[in-house]
Design a protein around this motif. Structure first.
Motif, PDB file in Angstrom:
ATOM      1  N   GLY A  46       1.142   1.050  13.465  1.00  0.00           N
ATOM      2  CA  GLY A  46       2.433   0.376  13.625  1.00  0.00           C
ATOM      3  C   GLY A  46       3.600   1.026  12.912  1.00  0.00           C
ATOM      4  N   SER A  47       3.372   2.180  12.288  1.00  0.00           N
ATOM      5  CA  SER A  47       4.457   2.823  11.527  1.00  0.00           C
ATOM      6  C   SER A  47       5.252   3.793  12.404  1.00  0.00           C
ATOM      7  CB  SER A  47       3.858   3.596  10.343  1.00  0.00           C
ATOM      8  OG  SER A  47       3.093   4.687  10.809  1.00  0.00           O
ATOM      9  N   ILE A  48       6.418   4.199  11.898  1.00  0.00           N
ATOM     10  CA  ILE A  48       7.187   5.216  12.628  1.00  0.00           C
ATOM     11  C   ILE A  48       6.462   6.559  12.583  1.00  0.00           C
ATOM     12  CG2 ILE A  48       9.506   4.198  12.423  1.00  0.00           C
ATOM     13  CD1 ILE A  48       9.937   6.220  10.058  1.00  0.00           C
ATOM     14  N   ALA A 101       9.371  -3.585   3.402  1.00  0.00           N
ATOM     15  CA  ALA A 101       8.155  -2.767   3.323  1.00  0.00           C
ATOM     16  C   ALA A 101       8.497  -1.305   3.599  1.00  0.00           C
ATOM     17  CB  ALA A 101       7.119  -3.279   4.321  1.00  0.00           C
ATOM     18  N   GLY A 102       9.622  -0.860   3.070  1.00  0.00           N
ATOM     19  CA  GLY A 102      10.073   0.499   3.371  1.00  0.00           C
ATOM     20  C   GLY A 102      10.188   0.667   4.870  1.00  0.00           C
ATOM     21  N   MET A 103      10.600  -0.410   5.533  1.00  0.00           N
ATOM     22  CA  MET A 103      10.559  -0.451   7.000  1.00  0.00           C
ATOM     23  C   MET A 103      11.875  -0.015   7.645  1.00  0.00           C
ATOM     24  SD  MET A 103       9.810  -3.688   9.529  1.00  0.00           S
ATOM     25  CE  MET A 103       8.024  -3.778   9.401  1.00  0.00           C
ATOM     26  N   GLU A 104      11.748   0.870   8.611  1.00  0.00           N
ATOM     27  CA  GLU A 104      12.927   1.381   9.308  1.00  0.00           C
ATOM     28  C   GLU A 104      13.347   0.441  10.444  1.00  0.00           C
ATOM     29  OE1 GLU A 104      12.882   5.538  10.119  1.00  0.00           O
ATOM     30  OE2 GLU A 104      14.170   5.346  11.865  1.00  0.00           O
ATOM     31  N   ASP A 134       0.841  -1.205   0.000  1.00  0.00           N
ATOM     32  CA  ASP A 134       0.000   0.000   0.000  1.00  0.00           C
ATOM     33  C   ASP A 134       0.876   1.254   0.000  1.00  0.00           C
ATOM     34  OD1 ASP A 134       1.150  -0.168   2.505  1.00  0.00           O
ATOM     35  OD2 ASP A 134      -0.634   0.499   3.578  1.00  0.00           O
ATOM     36  N   TYR A 135       2.120   1.118  -0.470  1.00  0.00           N
ATOM     37  CA  TYR A 135       3.093   2.184  -0.259  1.00  0.00           C
ATOM     38  C   TYR A 135       3.907   2.443  -1.518  1.00  0.00           C
ATOM     39  CZ  TYR A 135       5.210   4.951   3.564  1.00  0.00           C
ATOM     40  OH  TYR A 135       5.597   5.960   4.420  1.00  0.00           O
ATOM     41  N   ALA A 136       3.235   2.903  -2.561  1.00  0.00           N
ATOM     42  CA  ALA A 136       3.930   3.206  -3.817  1.00  0.00           C
ATOM     43  C   ALA A 136       4.926   4.348  -3.597  1.00  0.00           C
ATOM     44  CB  ALA A 136       2.912   3.627  -4.880  1.00  0.00           C
TER      45      ALA A 136
HETATM   46  N1  ARG Z   1       8.916   3.777   7.000  1.00  0.00           N
HETATM   47  C1  ARG Z   1       7.788   3.656   7.885  1.00  0.00           C
HETATM   48  C2  ARG Z   1       8.082   2.646   8.977  1.00  0.00           C
HETATM   49  O1  ARG Z   1       9.103   2.021   8.974  1.00  0.00           O
HETATM   50  C3  ARG Z   1       6.499   3.325   7.179  1.00  0.00           C
HETATM   51  C4  ARG Z   1       6.589   2.178   6.259  1.00  0.00           C
HETATM   52  C5  ARG Z   1       5.239   1.811   5.704  1.00  0.00           C
HETATM   53  N2  ARG Z   1       5.368   0.790   4.717  1.00  0.00           N
HETATM   54  C6  ARG Z   1       4.348   0.253   4.042  1.00  0.00           C
HETATM   55  N3  ARG Z   1       4.636  -0.668   3.160  1.00  0.00           N
HETATM   56  N4  ARG Z   1       3.120   0.629   4.272  1.00  0.00           N
HETATM   57  O2  ARG Z   1       7.303   2.490   9.877  1.00  0.00           O
END
Ligand code: ARG
Length: 253
Positions: free
Chosen positions: A142-144, A93-96, A35-37
């Motif tokens: 749950g996001s940053i 998931a673009g996750m930090e 969900d994160y283009a």
């Molecule tokens: N970068 C942020 C985090 O690590 C948001 C990532 C959201 N990613 C997503 N696929 N929705 O919390």
């Protein structure tokens, strides 16, 4: 007895991968929240397939290490638990790599960084961050960004609301329920492109640590992926993927 020894030598050889592969299986299941283009999303106009920067990067890394990547979509807030329970083999998931998350999983070095900004209605009451006083701001569960919102609340008094999926957050701006949504800057660009009703404003303390790949605690794949990531940064492959997905920002509706 021989099987037992083989199992002790390498779990993957015993079909322990989340892909449920049999002996010798070389599949890895990637958990993501599509969900994160342009990190990961479904371009519904063209197909049902999950595409994006993370997907291309995962496939490139998989190819180098001899794994086929299978993608499993779920809500962002369920990713770490799914990794811990073995439902997926890794998470992108673009996750930090936050301290909190690092208590439960291991992360590679960061591979891409973008700051946090806020999407608002172009002609709405919020034109600067200070205008958010008394208004409603949405963040993904749950996001940053959810953590960031709590910090910002100490500076300006506003209400925080959550949703599981980012496009649903943006819908709430359009319907007037939210005045702003926090997300990564590179993601917000997709929403404002070709949409005159939305715009992006900056927020204080907007820096992030960047996106990393998560593996189960003590997985030997973390270092293997780190080595390949370093190699891709070195030889220009990473730059190519970055300009493919972040160079010309695609619109999201
Ligand atoms: N970068 C942020 C985090 O690590 C948001 C990532 C959201 N990613 C997503 N696929 N929705 O919390």
């Amino acid at each position: 007895m021989v099987m037992l020894v083989v199992c002790m030598l390498g779990l993957a050889a015993c079909g322990k991968s989340a892909a449920g592969g049999e002996e010798g299986s070389k599949q890895l299941v990637m958990g993501t929240s599509a969900d994160y283009a342009p990190f990961e999303y479904i371009d519904t106009a063209t197909s049902e397939e999950i595409i994006g920067f993370d997907v291309d990067l995962a496939k490139a890394l998989g190819e180098k290490l001899g794994y086929e990547i299978v993608i499993q979509d779920m809500d962002f807030s369920g990713l770490i638990t799914s990794l811990q329970s073995g439902k997926v083999d890794f998470v992108m998931a673009g996750m930090e790599a936050t301290t909190e998350r690092s208590k439960n999983v291991d992360f590679t070095n960061p591979y891409f960084r973008s700051d946090i900004s806020m999407v608002v209605a172009s002609d709405g009451a919020v034109q600067t961050f200070e205008d958010i006083k008394g208004k409603v701001v949405g963040v993904q569960v749950g996001s940053i960004q959810a953590e960031k919102a709590k910090e910002l609340q100490k500076e300006v008094d506003f209400t925080v609301e959550t949703r599981d999926r980012v496009p649903d957050l943006v819908e709430e701006i359009k319907s007037g329920r939210f005045e702003g949504v926090l997300m990564e800057d590179v993601v917000s660009k997709g929403y404002i492109k070709n949409n005159d009703n939305l715009k992006v404003i900056s927020v204080p303390n907007n820096e992030t640590g960047g996106a990393s790949i998560a593996f189960p605690k003590d997985s030997e794949l973390t270092e293997k992926f780190n080595t390949e990531l370093a190699e891709m940064k070195e030889n220009g492959e990473m730059d190519q993927l970055v300009s493919k997905w972040f160079g010309g920002v695609k619109s999201v509706d």
